[in-house]
Design an enzyme around this catalytic site. Structure first.
Site, PDB file in Angstrom:
ATOM      1  N   ARG A   1      36.447  29.772  49.921  1.00  0.00           N
ATOM      2  CA  ARG A   1      37.613  29.612  50.751  1.00  0.00           C
ATOM      3  C   ARG A   1      37.249  29.428  52.036  1.00  0.00           C
ATOM      4  O   ARG A   1      35.986  30.008  52.340  1.00  0.00           O
ATOM      5  CB  ARG A   1      38.587  30.991  50.440  1.00  0.00           C
ATOM      6  CG  ARG A   1      38.852  31.231  49.121  1.00  0.00           C
ATOM      7  CD  ARG A   1      39.672  32.584  49.107  1.00  0.00           C
ATOM      8  NE  ARG A   1      40.061  33.066  47.690  1.00  0.00           N
ATOM      9  CZ  ARG A   1      39.466  33.333  46.819  1.00  0.00           C
ATOM     10  NH1 ARG A   1      38.029  33.627  47.153  1.00  0.00           N
ATOM     11  NH2 ARG A   1      39.952  33.737  45.601  1.00  0.00           N
TER      12      ARG A   1
ATOM     13  N   LYS B   1      35.742  41.369  62.937  1.00  0.00           N
ATOM     14  CA  LYS B   1      34.626  41.944  61.998  1.00  0.00           C
ATOM     15  C   LYS B   1      34.634  41.396  60.766  1.00  0.00           C
ATOM     16  O   LYS B   1      36.020  40.840  60.402  1.00  0.00           O
ATOM     17  CB  LYS B   1      34.916  43.431  62.058  1.00  0.00           C
ATOM     18  CG  LYS B   1      34.656  43.911  63.255  1.00  0.00           C
ATOM     19  CD  LYS B   1      34.675  45.463  63.147  1.00  0.00           C
ATOM     20  CE  LYS B   1      34.228  46.072  64.420  1.00  0.00           C
ATOM     21  NZ  LYS B   1      34.365  47.764  64.459  1.00  0.00           N
TER      22      LYS B   1
ATOM     23  N   HIS C   1      42.142  24.535  51.493  1.00  0.00           N
ATOM     24  CA  HIS C   1      42.073  25.117  50.092  1.00  0.00           C
ATOM     25  C   HIS C   1      41.935  23.791  49.224  1.00  0.00           C
ATOM     26  O   HIS C   1      41.462  23.968  47.928  1.00  0.00           O
ATOM     27  CB  HIS C   1      43.310  25.754  49.645  1.00  0.00           C
ATOM     28  CG  HIS C   1      43.137  26.970  48.648  1.00  0.00           C
ATOM     29  ND1 HIS C   1      42.204  27.970  48.913  1.00  0.00           N
ATOM     30  CD2 HIS C   1      43.586  27.092  47.579  1.00  0.00           C
ATOM     31  CE1 HIS C   1      42.156  28.470  48.008  1.00  0.00           C
ATOM     32  NE2 HIS C   1      43.094  27.954  47.176  1.00  0.00           N
TER      33      HIS C   1
ATOM     34  N   ARG D   1      38.362  23.409  47.462  1.00  0.00           N
ATOM     35  CA  ARG D   1      38.273  24.369  46.390  1.00  0.00           C
ATOM     36  C   ARG D   1      38.746  23.710  45.097  1.00  0.00           C
ATOM     37  O   ARG D   1      38.000  23.813  43.933  1.00  0.00           O
ATOM     38  CB  ARG D   1      38.786  25.659  46.779  1.00  0.00           C
ATOM     39  CG  ARG D   1      38.754  26.629  45.707  1.00  0.00           C
ATOM     40  CD  ARG D   1      39.153  27.927  46.530  1.00  0.00           C
ATOM     41  NE  ARG D   1      39.355  29.253  45.753  1.00  0.00           N
ATOM     42  CZ  ARG D   1      38.418  30.051  45.357  1.00  0.00           C
ATOM     43  NH1 ARG D   1      37.207  30.000  46.028  1.00  0.00           N
ATOM     44  NH2 ARG D   1      38.747  31.259  44.635  1.00  0.00           N
TER      45      ARG D   1
ATOM     46  N   HIS E   1      36.967  33.578  41.011  1.00  0.00           N
ATOM     47  CA  HIS E   1      38.236  33.866  40.450  1.00  0.00           C
ATOM     48  C   HIS E   1      38.264  35.097  39.797  1.00  0.00           C
ATOM     49  O   HIS E   1      37.482  35.338  38.923  1.00  0.00           O
ATOM     50  CB  HIS E   1      38.978  32.655  39.477  1.00  0.00           C
ATOM     51  CG  HIS E   1      39.423  31.625  40.388  1.00  0.00           C
ATOM     52  ND1 HIS E   1      39.808  30.412  39.900  1.00  0.00           N
ATOM     53  CD2 HIS E   1      39.935  31.373  41.602  1.00  0.00           C
ATOM     54  CE1 HIS E   1      40.298  29.381  40.881  1.00  0.00           C
ATOM     55  NE2 HIS E   1      40.475  30.298  42.043  1.00  0.00           N
TER      56      HIS E   1
ATOM     57  N   TYR F   1      42.219  22.980  35.697  1.00  0.00           N
ATOM     58  CA  TYR F   1      41.553  22.741  34.427  1.00  0.00           C
ATOM     59  C   TYR F   1      42.292  21.969  33.495  1.00  0.00           C
ATOM     60  O   TYR F   1      41.956  21.029  33.217  1.00  0.00           O
ATOM     61  CB  TYR F   1      40.792  23.909  34.102  1.00  0.00           C
ATOM     62  CG  TYR F   1      39.539  23.405  32.882  1.00  0.00           C
ATOM     63  CD1 TYR F   1      38.447  23.501  33.440  1.00  0.00           C
ATOM     64  CD2 TYR F   1      39.935  22.928  31.560  1.00  0.00           C
ATOM     65  CE1 TYR F   1      37.229  23.202  32.489  1.00  0.00           C
ATOM     66  CE2 TYR F   1      38.786  22.729  30.704  1.00  0.00           C
ATOM     67  CZ  TYR F   1      37.342  22.679  31.252  1.00  0.00           C
ATOM     68  OH  TYR F   1      36.399  22.486  30.510  1.00  0.00           O
TER      69      TYR F   1
END
Length: 209
Positions: free
Chosen positions: A35, A68, A150, A153, A176, A186
């Site tokens: 990501r 952070k 995204h 990915r 995942h 898929y």
């Protein structure tokens, strides 16, 4: 994205020094599956070039100087990935670009983050997405898909599925938690692949004649 679409978009991003870093990050994510928050949280100590490994151990959504790292989205997102040759090239190039920028601009602050923009700060999600969309608009035939960070990915998952990589291996690569999200992509890919089965079987049958 289809491979041709990905290549066209990357080519457009690489045309300008203003969008060059965005192109590198986009290509990296299309190979790594991380990501964008995970990518911009990567620090130099997370990168082990000799063993070709990268620790994805946090996420960073802010471009604040005092931002952070936060924990990754899920426990399974906390992972170590093996790096391809191209991923190593991209990380090395980012490090060199950052070092050059720091040496020529004393106003830039030192940071261990790798994926920095031209101003020496971690690349911001919204700015990155806008850069993608504007690059797409400049194409002769813009890609008719919603473009955001995204999509790279999903592109990786689709490409690995097309190569019959097992779902478990893909899940480990992208971090995942369960197979539901991976299987949605898929299954979509493998359904589209079924249209080629008849041609493959015809070729096999014809080879026996």
């Amino acid at each position: 994205l289809e491979l041709e679409e990905l290549n066209l978009l990357l080519k457009e991003l690489y045309k300008s020094t203003r969008t060059y870093r965005a192109g590198l990050l986009a290509e990296f994510m299309s190979l790594n599956g991380c990501r964008i928050g995970e990518a911009v949280a990567i620090e130099r100590h997370n990168y082990r070039r000799e063993s070709r490994e990268l620790d994805i151990h946090g996420t960073l959504d802010s471009i604040d100087r005092n931002a952070k790292k936060e924990l990754t989205k899920t426990i399974s997102s906390y992972r170590t990935t093996n790096l391809t040759n191209r991923e190593i090239e991209i990380i090395d190039e980012f490090i060199k670009l950052n070092e050059l920028a720091t040496s020529t601009n004393p106003e830039l602050y030192d940071t261990d983050y790798i994926f920095l923009n031209n101003h020496g700060k971690p690349i911001q999600r919204n700015a990155f997405n806008i850069t993608l969309q504007k690059a797409n608009q400049r194409l002769d035939k813009p890609i008719n898909k919603p473009l955001s960070s995204h999509i790279f990915r999903h592109t990786l998952i689709s490409m690995l599925a097309e190569k019959n990589v097992p779902v478990k291996a893909i899940m480990a690569r992208v971090g995942h938690k369960d197979s539901n999200t991976t299987m949605q992509i898929y299954t979509h890919v493998t359904k589209s692949m079924k249209s080629n089965i008849e041609n493959i079987l015809d070729t096999i049958a014809n080879s026996r004649k």
